[in-house]
Structure formats: C-alpha cells, structure tokens
Design a protein around this motif. Sequence first.
Motif, PDB file in Angstrom:
ATOM      1  N   LEU A 111       0.812  -1.221   0.000  1.00 44.95           N
ATOM      2  CA  LEU A 111       0.000   0.000   0.000  1.00 44.95           C
ATOM      3  C   LEU A 111       0.846   1.271   0.000  1.00 44.95           C
ATOM      4  O   LEU A 111       0.327   2.365  -0.250  1.00 44.95           O
ATOM      5  CB  LEU A 111      -0.958   0.002   1.199  1.00 44.95           C
ATOM      6  N   PHE A 112       2.127   1.133   0.280  1.00 47.37           N
ATOM      7  CA  PHE A 112       3.020   2.297   0.242  1.00 47.37           C
ATOM      8  C   PHE A 112       3.658   2.479  -1.134  1.00 47.37           C
ATOM      9  O   PHE A 112       4.473   3.377  -1.331  1.00 47.37           O
ATOM     10  CB  PHE A 112       4.098   2.167   1.319  1.00 47.37           C
ATOM     11  N   LYS A 121      -4.838  -2.287  -4.556  1.00 44.41           N
ATOM     12  CA  LYS A 121      -4.861  -1.764  -3.193  1.00 44.41           C
ATOM     13  C   LYS A 121      -6.070  -2.294  -2.427  1.00 44.41           C
ATOM     14  O   LYS A 121      -5.961  -2.667  -1.255  1.00 44.41           O
ATOM     15  CB  LYS A 121      -4.865  -0.235  -3.207  1.00 44.41           C
ATOM     16  N   ARG A 125      -6.048  -4.549   0.945  1.00 46.32           N
ATOM     17  CA  ARG A 125      -6.756  -4.184   2.175  1.00 46.32           C
ATOM     18  C   ARG A 125      -7.543  -5.373   2.722  1.00 46.32           C
ATOM     19  O   ARG A 125      -7.689  -5.521   3.941  1.00 46.32           O
ATOM     20  CB  ARG A 125      -7.679  -2.989   1.922  1.00 46.32           C
ATOM     21  N   TRP A 164      -0.701   2.417  10.866  1.00 45.16           N
ATOM     22  CA  TRP A 164      -0.620   2.697   9.433  1.00 45.16           C
ATOM     23  C   TRP A 164      -1.982   2.618   8.751  1.00 45.16           C
ATOM     24  O   TRP A 164      -2.136   3.074   7.613  1.00 45.16           O
ATOM     25  CB  TRP A 164       0.338   1.710   8.756  1.00 45.16           C
ATOM     26  N   THR A 168      -3.505   4.462   5.050  1.00 46.09           N
ATOM     27  CA  THR A 168      -3.565   3.585   3.881  1.00 46.09           C
ATOM     28  C   THR A 168      -4.992   3.193   3.512  1.00 46.09           C
ATOM     29  O   THR A 168      -5.196   2.292   2.703  1.00 46.09           O
ATOM     30  CB  THR A 168      -2.732   2.305   4.126  1.00 46.09           C
TER      31      THR A 168
END
Length: 201
Positions: A111-112, A121, A125, A164, A168
């Motif tokens: 996700l970064f 993404k 998740r 985080w 995100t």
Amino acid sequence: MKLYYSPGACSLSPHIVLKESGIAFDAVKVDLRAHETEAGADYYRINPKGAVPAIELEDGSVLTEGAAIVQFIADRHAPALAPANGTVARARLQEMLNYIAAEYHKSFSPLFNPALSDEAKDAQRQVIARKQAYFEGQLADGRPYILGQDFTVADAYLFTVTGWSAHTGVSLEAFPHLAAHHARVAGRPAVQAALKAEGLM
C-alpha cells in the motif's frame, strides 16, 4: 545507545520501548529515500540493509530488525516488558512478534507503493483485514493487551503497524477490540513521548 529511526516507520516500536524503559538514548533521524542521516552520513555504512530500525550499542556494534531490538532492550533495561527467556510466555511473545513482522507488517508494504493500482490496493486491504481479524479474535476476551494483562514489546509493535491503517485507507470499524487496543496503547505516556519526539503529534 543510539536509535536510528524514520518518523512513523516500524522504528516507532523500539522508540516506544526505549521510552518505556526510561534509559537515556540518542535518536537519529534517517531519510530512507536518500539513505542518509540528518547529519548527512551514509546510512548504508551504519546498516547495510538500508532499513530502520537499527540501534548502535555502547561498544559501537549495530543491532537490526525490530523484533530482535525490542527484546534486547527489554531484557537489558526493562524486564517487565518481556517474559523471561525459556518460558512458554516468552515463546508466546516471540510467536506474536514473528506474526506481526512476517504477516501483518509485510501486508501493509504494497500500500506504500504509489504505482499500485486501486484494484490491487483494495485487494491488499482485504489481506490486511484477515490479519486484523486474528488480532480482533485474540483481544475479544477482554484482555487489555495482546498477550494478556500486561503491556509487552509486542503491543508496541502491534500499535505501530495498526497505526498505518489511517494512512492507507484501512478501516478498523469491523475490529472494535483492535481499535480499542490501539487507543489504549496510544494513551501510555511513553507512547505519547515517542510520538512527539518523531513529530507525529
């Protein structure tokens, strides 16, 4: 002792543990894109892996990998934060640290990546949600911390990675016990001190 960190990265975990221990240490900020310290030193010369955290010990040697670092700090300076070596409780701590490092922490990494598609993404998740469901199940019995009644180094690591989520697009709505754990740990004075030191609050 010297901690090499990057604000909000996984190095926040040993930063919290050092604050919990109450010992004096120096914190050195690292630019992970340039791989340089604030003073302009080549970070690869300090840690050839190029990642944070790293700690420089009194003899000049460097220890890396967050799970190893937090246990070392606890054993040396804050024994209340880790069960004694050779006990089942210590094995449970290592089990939890390994799961956070190998599964939970790493599940956030994609996700970064700014090049990752929105579809990818969203799929990632869902992977993270499955990891968070595990922690939710562990905390569902009402325990205040991930291994029971006592705060340990595993809580510092779990807090760091769960933090985080907000950055995100990962919702904790389905995991009220995990969200409550995060809030509980956030309220600890040592955690507040580490967050302030990293400019995160």
